[in-house]
Write an enzyme that holds these catalytic residues in place. Structure first.
Site, PDB file in Angstrom:
ATOM      1  N   TYR A  64       0.859  -1.181   0.000  1.00 45.34           N
ATOM      2  CA  TYR A  64       0.000   0.000   0.000  1.00 45.34           C
ATOM      3  C   TYR A  64       0.893   1.227   0.000  1.00 45.34           C
ATOM      4  O   TYR A  64       1.877   1.288   0.729  1.00 45.34           O
ATOM      5  CB  TYR A  64      -0.918   0.021   1.219  1.00 45.34           C
ATOM      6  CG  TYR A  64      -2.303  -0.508   0.944  1.00 45.34           C
ATOM      7  CD1 TYR A  64      -3.193   0.238   0.169  1.00 45.34           C
ATOM      8  CD2 TYR A  64      -2.714  -1.734   1.442  1.00 45.34           C
ATOM      9  CE1 TYR A  64      -4.459  -0.246  -0.102  1.00 45.34           C
ATOM     10  CE2 TYR A  64      -3.985  -2.221   1.178  1.00 45.34           C
ATOM     11  CZ  TYR A  64      -4.850  -1.472   0.397  1.00 45.34           C
ATOM     12  OH  TYR A  64      -6.106  -1.947   0.125  1.00 45.34           O
ATOM     13  N   GLU A  66      -0.482   4.865  -0.523  1.00 42.59           N
ATOM     14  CA  GLU A  66      -1.215   6.116  -0.746  1.00 42.59           C
ATOM     15  C   GLU A  66      -0.321   7.317  -0.484  1.00 42.59           C
ATOM     16  O   GLU A  66       0.522   7.299   0.412  1.00 42.59           O
ATOM     17  CB  GLU A  66      -2.442   6.197   0.171  1.00 42.59           C
ATOM     18  CG  GLU A  66      -3.606   5.369  -0.283  1.00 42.59           C
ATOM     19  CD  GLU A  66      -3.662   4.017   0.396  1.00 42.59           C
ATOM     20  OE1 GLU A  66      -4.747   3.443   0.474  1.00 42.59           O
ATOM     21  OE2 GLU A  66      -2.581   3.541   0.836  1.00 42.59           O
ATOM     22  N   ASP A 241      -7.223  13.917 -24.213  1.00 39.20           N
ATOM     23  CA  ASP A 241      -7.199  12.488 -23.915  1.00 39.20           C
ATOM     24  C   ASP A 241      -6.511  11.793 -25.091  1.00 39.20           C
ATOM     25  O   ASP A 241      -7.104  11.628 -26.156  1.00 39.20           O
ATOM     26  CB  ASP A 241      -8.621  11.979 -23.732  1.00 39.20           C
ATOM     27  CG  ASP A 241      -8.698  10.495 -23.397  1.00 39.20           C
ATOM     28  OD1 ASP A 241      -7.681   9.798 -23.551  1.00 39.20           O
ATOM     29  OD2 ASP A 241      -9.779  10.028 -22.999  1.00 39.20           O
ATOM     30  N   THR A 270      -3.775   6.259 -21.462  1.00 39.64           N
ATOM     31  CA  THR A 270      -3.529   4.919 -20.944  1.00 39.64           C
ATOM     32  C   THR A 270      -2.110   4.529 -21.331  1.00 39.64           C
ATOM     33  O   THR A 270      -1.504   5.130 -22.219  1.00 39.64           O
ATOM     34  CB  THR A 270      -4.523   3.894 -21.520  1.00 39.64           C
ATOM     35  OG1 THR A 270      -4.501   3.971 -22.946  1.00 39.64           O
ATOM     36  CG2 THR A 270      -5.926   4.149 -21.019  1.00 39.64           C
ATOM     37  N   LYS A 273      -2.740   0.089 -25.186  1.00 39.97           N
ATOM     38  CA  LYS A 273      -3.131   0.484 -26.540  1.00 39.97           C
ATOM     39  C   LYS A 273      -1.880   0.654 -27.417  1.00 39.97           C
ATOM     40  O   LYS A 273      -1.018  -0.212 -27.455  1.00 39.97           O
ATOM     41  CB  LYS A 273      -3.996   1.735 -26.512  1.00 39.97           C
ATOM     42  CG  LYS A 273      -5.312   1.587 -25.740  1.00 39.97           C
ATOM     43  CD  LYS A 273      -6.180   2.805 -25.922  1.00 39.97           C
ATOM     44  CE  LYS A 273      -7.523   2.671 -25.223  1.00 39.97           C
ATOM     45  NZ  LYS A 273      -7.446   2.873 -23.775  1.00 39.97           N
ATOM     46  N   ARG A 279      -1.813  -2.431 -18.630  1.00 40.86           N
ATOM     47  CA  ARG A 279      -3.094  -1.744 -18.535  1.00 40.86           C
ATOM     48  C   ARG A 279      -3.033  -0.767 -17.369  1.00 40.86           C
ATOM     49  O   ARG A 279      -2.830  -1.155 -16.214  1.00 40.86           O
ATOM     50  CB  ARG A 279      -4.230  -2.740 -18.338  1.00 40.86           C
ATOM     51  CG  ARG A 279      -4.399  -3.702 -19.509  1.00 40.86           C
ATOM     52  CD  ARG A 279      -5.658  -4.516 -19.374  1.00 40.86           C
ATOM     53  NE  ARG A 279      -6.829  -3.673 -19.439  1.00 40.86           N
ATOM     54  CZ  ARG A 279      -7.411  -3.258 -20.567  1.00 40.86           C
ATOM     55  NH1 ARG A 279      -6.898  -3.609 -21.733  1.00 40.86           N
ATOM     56  NH2 ARG A 279      -8.486  -2.505 -20.539  1.00 40.86           N
TER      57      ARG A 279
END
Length: 478
Positions: A64, A66, A241, A270, A273, A279
């Site tokens: 974790y 954050e 985008d 992303t 692609k 991903r």
């Protein structure tokens, strides 16, 4: 990395998985077999390198983290700091950006983070300053109500879904269409091309806080210098985008006014692609917007996926090579060949062609809906996705189009001649498919009848090409 080393690594990994849940191991093996045996033409898919794939399967998944680099809410994140710093560094250098944020889990996460970052920068910050408040915890409930009203009453102008935009660009059923007072711009009804003058008129009338550029199914390049001029004239933040065409930007196929990074305030993307990574999502921004974007966690995101950030770093490093630039140019060249192959065989293309990696075929001339065409092609081993066309009479579910993309098969080594053959195979399938009926005998937008022997014939022809360009050559799981 040698073929034997890669094969050994994956074979042993699958043995470990099978010892716990053999059905997952078998599904994994079958997925590789299916991908090897099909013509993957989905524009949003690609094949990541073994190095990228292996990077995701590490103990970074257990952490974790954050917060941001050097400012975590958990102890023991020094190695995550290294990973995130390297991923951001590679992203900045790859795209020539002032700032990079690599925590978003996906494209929609990147867009949501960007939207709220722009709202924080343009609305929340000035509102708090005018209210004389330095700490948001000092706000009264009445002040909070006013601030929520200010944040939730802003305007967004994005490309419409049927013109080639994305769900997250203000489509009403999507959260982006609910959190903003939204409006949409389309394309010229005759040419299917962006009309910048019409867009300027709409922007002047609507006066958005955010102008969204970029696309999911628009087969042409965009002049981002013009988009910035429009944004500046109406006082909007330009957000681009580039999830679909990031690989063409990274590979220097899109340069000058077609490269969004020098012109946009905020760029989202992303990492898969056309970029051929894991991903995930990421954001590029000017220094002005960096502090707001850096608040992605806890503003929108939770714990970042450290193992995926590591894989992003590897993919960005791969994209900074001359080999990747050569690949990106082939992606664009192959799209041209695919489009020409369709046109010479009498098929109808939205905008009449392409100059990026996308080819959008209007299948109404075959008497089919997009859903019927997609299904018939899949029966023949050609993997695509149905897509709306401008002013689509069949709506966003059944559609009238099929979207093709060249990144994946280009990764496998397909060239211009093979993509011309792909066009021939697709037209062959669609020409031998008829619209079907439902159980009551009425016309159906979903059912279809594919001619006898067509699927076997196309599959055999496809296999001949695929065998010449094996997927993950040398990887043997037997």
């Amino acid at each position: 990395m040698t073929d034997s080393l890669i094969s050994s690594a994956y074979s042993q990994a699958l043995e470990v998985i099978a010892s716990v849940e053999p059905r997952i191991a078998e599904a994994t093996r079958q997925e590789l077999a299916d991908q090897r045996a099909s013509l993957k033409l989905i524009a949003s898919e690609n094949y990541a390198s073994p190095a990228v794939l292996m990077t995701m399967g590490t103990w970074f998944s257990d952490k974790y983290a954050e917060g941001t680099v050097g400012h975590r809410f958990y102890a023991g994140c020094q190695n995550v700091d290294t990973v995130e710093s390297l991923a951001a560094e590679h992203a900045r250098e790859l795209f020539g950006a002032e700032y990079a944020y690599v925590q978003p889990h996906s494209g929609i996460d990147a867009n949501l983070t960007a939207y709220w970052s722009i709202l924080a920068h343009r609305v929340e910050g000035p509102w708090l300053t005018d209210a004389g408040v330095k700490n948001m915890n000092d706000l009264s409930e009445a002040d909070w109500e006013k601030l929520r009203g200010a944040l939730g009453n802003q305007r967004l102008l994005g490309m419409s879904l049927d013109a080639g935009g994305h769900l997250t660009h203000g489509f009403r059923p999507n959260i982006s269409g609910k959190m903003f007072h939204q409006n949409q711009y389309g394309t010229d009804p005759e040419t299917g091309l962006l009309d910048y003058d019409a867009l300027l008129r709409k922007a002047r009338e609507f006066k958005p806080l955010i102008l969204v550029a970029g696309y999911s199914a628009y087969p042409r390049r965009v002049n981002f210098a013009k988009m910035r001029e429009i944004a500046d004239e109406v006082g909007a933040t330009l957000m681009v985008d580039m999830a679909h065409f990031a690989g063409l930007v990274a590979g220097k196929v899109f340069t000058g006014e077609e490269d969004p990074v020098p012109y946009a305030h905020v760029v989202t993307s992303t990492s898969h692609k056309s970029l051929r990574g894991p991903r995930g999502g990421f954001i590029l921004a000017t220094e002005e917007y960096a502090p707001s974007v850096d608040r992605g966690c806890p503003m929108v995101l939770g714990g970042p996926l450290s193992h995926v950030m590591a894989a992003k770093a590897v993919a960005f490093a791969e994209a900074r090579t001359p080999e990747f630039q050569g690949y990106a140019q082939k992606v664009a060249d192959n799209a041209q060949s695919l489009a020409e192959g369709f046109l010479t065989r009498g098929a109808k293309l939205v905008t009449g062609g392409t100059d990026n990696h996308i080819v959008l075929l209007d299948v109404s001339s075959f008497g089919l809906t997009g859903r019927q065409a997609e299904s018939a092609l899949l029966d023949a081993g050609v993997v695509t996705n149905r897509n709306s066309v401008p002013s689509d009479p069949n709506g966003a579910w059944y559609t009238s189009g099929i979207r093709f993309g060249t990144p994946a098969l280009t990764t496998r080594g397909f060239g211009r001649e093979e993509f011309d053959t792909v066009a021939e195979l697709v037209v062959d399938v669609l020409s031998n498919t008829e619209a079907g009926t439902n159980k009551a005998g009425a016309p159906s937008k979903a059912t279809y009848v594919l001619g006898d022997g067509v699927a076997d014939r196309i599959t055999k022809q496809s296999a001949e090409m695929l065998d010449k360009h094996p997927l993950y050559p040398g990887l043997n799981l037997s």
